[in-house]
Design a protein around this motif. Structure first.
Motif, PDB file in Angstrom:
ATOM      1  N   SER A  18     113.532  21.871  20.157  1.00 17.44           N
ATOM      2  CA  SER A  18     113.433  20.959  19.157  1.00 17.44           C
ATOM      3  C   SER A  18     112.489  19.736  19.738  1.00 17.44           C
ATOM      4  N   TYR A  21     108.911  20.446  18.628  1.00 19.85           N
ATOM      5  CA  TYR A  21     108.753  19.783  17.270  1.00 19.85           C
ATOM      6  C   TYR A  21     108.406  18.442  17.361  1.00 19.85           C
ATOM      7  N   ARG A  24     105.081  17.423  18.700  1.00 19.08           N
ATOM      8  CA  ARG A  24     103.922  17.727  18.002  1.00 19.08           C
ATOM      9  C   ARG A  24     104.131  17.058  16.653  1.00 19.08           C
ATOM     10  N   LEU A  28     111.803  15.481  14.244  1.00 12.56           N
ATOM     11  CA  LEU A  28     112.133  16.604  13.584  1.00 12.56           C
ATOM     12  C   LEU A  28     112.144  16.378  12.000  1.00 12.56           C
ATOM     13  N   ALA A  31     108.643  16.818  10.863  1.00  8.07           N
ATOM     14  CA  ALA A  31     108.318  18.353  10.597  1.00  8.07           C
ATOM     15  C   ALA A  31     108.884  18.780   9.524  1.00  8.07           C
TER      16      ALA A  31
END
Length: 99
Positions: A18, A21, A24, A28, A31
């Protein structure tokens, strides 16, 4: 609808962690938004808490400036100030969220 919490993602051997994610995409929730997934739970409180944390130092500074003379406040330079009130005791300003 299935749950895709950080815990579920971290327990899966087929997915990146997690934190990957979060790194990036920023979070969350971001995402999820990008892939069109809407969680069952209302996560607006996260944005509210983030904004309150951003505002906290200025609110504390303003409160101290407004009441410094009235209460003879002295304190440190930190945003989580420990205040000396009337030269007798110390206190700090703490956020509390009520529902």
């Amino acid at each position: 609808m299935p749950s895709y919490s950080g815990l579920v993602i971290d327990e899966s051997e087929r997915l990146p962690s997690s934190s990957a994610y979060q790194s990036r995409f920023g979070s969350l929730l971001r995402a999820y938004e990008l892939v069109g997934f809407t969680p069952d739970r209302d996560y607006r409180y996260i944005a509210i808490n983030r904004e309150l944390r951003r505002m906290h130092p200025q609110i504390v500074t303003d409160a101290i400036a407004r009441d410094r003379e009235r209460w003879r406040l002295g304190g440190t330079g930190s945003c989580y100030r420990l205040l000396t009130i009337n030269g007798e005791f110390t206190a700090s300003i703490v956020w509390s969220v009520a529902r």
